[in-house]
Design an enzyme around this catalytic site. Structure first.
Site, PDB file in Angstrom:
ATOM      1  CB  SER A 130      -4.287  10.045  -8.896  1.00 18.22           C
ATOM      2  OG  SER A 130      -3.198   9.425  -9.543  1.00 18.22           O
ATOM      3  CG  ASP A 176      -3.694   9.487 -12.857  1.00 18.59           C
ATOM      4  OD1 ASP A 176      -4.609   9.920 -13.587  1.00 18.59           O
ATOM      5  OD2 ASP A 176      -3.696   8.337 -12.370  1.00 18.59           O
TER       6      ASP A 176
HETATM    7  P1  ADP Z   1      -4.978   5.626  -6.290  1.00 16.88           P
HETATM    8  O1  ADP Z   1      -3.849   6.229  -7.075  1.00 16.88           O
HETATM    9  O2  ADP Z   1      -6.275   5.666  -7.042  1.00 16.88           O
HETATM   10  O3  ADP Z   1      -5.137   6.206  -4.924  1.00 16.88           O
HETATM   11  P2  ADP Z   1      -3.350   3.293  -6.620  1.00 16.88           P
HETATM   12  O4  ADP Z   1      -3.620   1.851  -6.409  1.00 16.88           O
HETATM   13  O5  ADP Z   1      -2.939   3.748  -7.970  1.00 16.88           O
HETATM   14  O6  ADP Z   1      -4.646   4.091  -6.103  1.00 16.88           O
HETATM   15  O7  ADP Z   1      -2.206   3.754  -5.629  1.00 16.88           O
HETATM   16  C1  ADP Z   1      -2.288   3.459  -4.250  1.00 16.88           C
HETATM   17  C2  ADP Z   1      -0.982   2.919  -3.733  1.00 16.88           C
HETATM   18  O8  ADP Z   1       0.016   3.963  -3.729  1.00 16.88           O
HETATM   19  C3  ADP Z   1      -1.049   2.465  -2.304  1.00 16.88           C
HETATM   20  O9  ADP Z   1      -1.484   1.125  -2.223  1.00 16.88           O
HETATM   21  C4  ADP Z   1       0.393   2.627  -1.841  1.00 16.88           C
HETATM   22  O10 ADP Z   1       1.183   1.538  -2.264  1.00 16.88           O
HETATM   23  C5  ADP Z   1       0.846   3.841  -2.594  1.00 16.88           C
HETATM   24  N1  ADP Z   1       0.661   5.065  -1.801  1.00 16.88           N
HETATM   25  C6  ADP Z   1      -0.176   6.095  -2.066  1.00 16.88           C
HETATM   26  N2  ADP Z   1      -0.080   7.058  -1.120  1.00 16.88           N
HETATM   27  C7  ADP Z   1       0.834   6.627  -0.223  1.00 16.88           C
HETATM   28  C8  ADP Z   1       1.396   7.160   1.007  1.00 16.88           C
HETATM   29  N3  ADP Z   1       1.011   8.338   1.479  1.00 16.88           N
HETATM   30  N4  ADP Z   1       2.311   6.406   1.647  1.00 16.88           N
HETATM   31  C9  ADP Z   1       2.703   5.220   1.156  1.00 16.88           C
HETATM   32  N5  ADP Z   1       2.231   4.671   0.027  1.00 16.88           N
HETATM   33  C10 ADP Z   1       1.306   5.342  -0.662  1.00 16.88           C
HETATM   34 MG    MG Z   2      -3.173   5.545  -8.969  1.00 16.98          MG
END
Ligand code: ADP
Ligand code: MG
Length: 386
Positions: A130, A176
């Site tokens: 998350s 989350d």
């Molecule tokens: P998870 O929450 O399981 O890691 P998600 O698909 O729900 O996967 O969220 C991932 C998305 O969140 C990334 O593709 C991006 O768009 C955004 N994101 C997460 N962390 C960052 C960050 N540090 N900088 C920019 N975007 C981010």
């Molecule tokens: Mg997510």
């Protein structure tokens, strides 16, 4: 952690030409037990992990919002007056969606100043830990502070969920963001997804000498694939046929009747949810009465239920779980939505390296690509760092 904090300050200065006013951060999360129970109004038991997303922020004297991230090439700029969910897309829909959602929760967006934000993170993206909630929570807690909105942590969790549901367009529950906002060191967040009541539960992993090990298979999963929607539909069919508003209203005593009324597949989906809810309650009780070393059987049973009844595991996850169990883990299960992602194992500290070696060997033997194996500690939720 310290490195990231210094990096993010330097990156902010390099991007925006001044020092940030402050740093705020929020953690990723992992779910200890309670899988697919959230959208059935059931119980979940996630914990915040020691991987965080950090936001450096400074207010501006105009109405412009600028957001930059170490994870993205582009700097995104938008005037507060132009903010609607329609104009948001890509990664910036997460931070700017939080701004929009704060407006839905009572912030007067016509009166607040703009800001510059730089984001960095050591939460792996897309690994089921998350990173999305970590980002939403970090931005929410930062803006709540500098705009002096006075929203409490539970409200800010709902802000993050609203942003993810409506600005990003991902139909996720409240788990989350609740974990990321409310988490506490060596504790889990016991969440009732019907009442939204949340309680912090002492895990006592440290006292018991246990490590929580994550085995990230690297197999990617997506909520948009059929499996997730299909499981939700089965749960809805089960509830409708059993004439209850949601599966939360069924207990293990109702399963005999469910078996008579439901087709085999729907029955097994329902049985997973009903028994999983019970396992969350049992885990909380066991943690309180017997301590962490006694919850292993519940973790193991949860995995069997997801593999056989809910059918959301994959061979890589089963192998990770079995190998951990055979090499000294107290208990192990896949975690997250399934069809890929990670497993967790609760492991006596002195067995962690043996399990890591065993898992690497087992994956190599099966021709699977090497998983990422690492320990996490239950950590504090969103906060101001500097
Ligand atoms: P998870 O929450 O399981 O890691 P998600 O698909 O729900 O996967 O969220 C991932 C998305 O969140 C990334 O593709 C991006 O768009 C955004 N994101 C997460 N962390 C960052 C960050 N540090 N900088 C920019 N975007 C981010
Ligand atoms: Mg997510």
């Amino acid at each position: 952690m310290t490195d990231i904090r210094n990096d993010v300050t330097a990156s902010f200065a390099a991007t925006f030409g001044q020092e940030p006013t402050g740093l705020w951060s929020a953690p990723g999360r992992v779910n200890l037990i309670g899988e697919h129970t959230d959208y059935n109004e059931g119980f979940v038991l996630p914990l915040a992990i020691d991987r965080r997303t950090i936001v450096a922020l400074a207010l501006r004297d105009d109405r412009v919002m600028r957001v930059a991230s170490a994870f993205a090439d582009e700097l995104v700029e938008l005037d507060l007056a132009e903010l609607t969910t329609d104009v948001l897309h890509g990664w910036s829909a997460y931070p700017l969606g939080v701004v929009w959602a704060l407006g839905e929760f009572g912030a007067d967006l016509s009166a607040v100043p703009g800001f510059d934000i730089y984001i960095d993170s050591d939460v792996p993206v897309g690994a089921g830990l998350s990173s999305s909630a970590a980002l939403e929570s970090a931005v929410a807690v930062a803006l709540n502070d500098v705009w002096q909105l006075g929203l409490d942590k539970q409200a800010l969790a709902r802000v993050g969920q609203r942003a993810e549901n409506e600005a990003v367009g991902a139909p996720t529950g409240i788990m989350d963001q609740s974990a990321s906002m409310l988490g506490r060191e060596d504790s889990a967040v016991f969440l009732d997804c019907r009442s939204l009541d949340a309680e912090v539960i002492d895990l006592g992993f440290d006292r018991a000498g246990l490590d929580l090990v994550i085995i990230d298979t690297g197999v990617s999963h997506s909520h948009s694939t059929g499996g997730y929607a299909d499981r939700r539909a089965s749960c809805e069919l089960g509830a409708r046929t059993m004439e209850v508003p949601s599966l939360r209203y069924l207990g293990v005593d109702d399963l005999d009747r469910a078996r008579e009324l439901l087709d085999d597949v729907t029955f097994r989906r329902v049985r997973h949810i009903v028994t999983e809810n019970q396992r969350v309650l049992d885990t909380v009780r066991t943690l309180r009465e017997q301590g962490a070393a006694a919850i292993g059987d519940l973790l193991d049973a949860s995995h069997v239920s997801m593999r056989n009844d809910f059918e959301i595991s994959i061979p890589e996850l089963d192998l990770a779980v079995e190998t951990a169990q055979m090499n000294g883990a107290v208990g192990a299960r896949m975690t997250g939505g399934g069809f890929g992602g990670a497993a967790i194992a609760l492991v006596p500290r002195d067995a962690v390296s043996r399990i890591q070696v065993a898992i690497d060997g087992a994956f190599a033997e099966h021709g699977y690509s090497q998983p990422d194996v690492f320990s996490v500690r239950a950590s504090d939720g969103a906060r101001r760092d500097r």
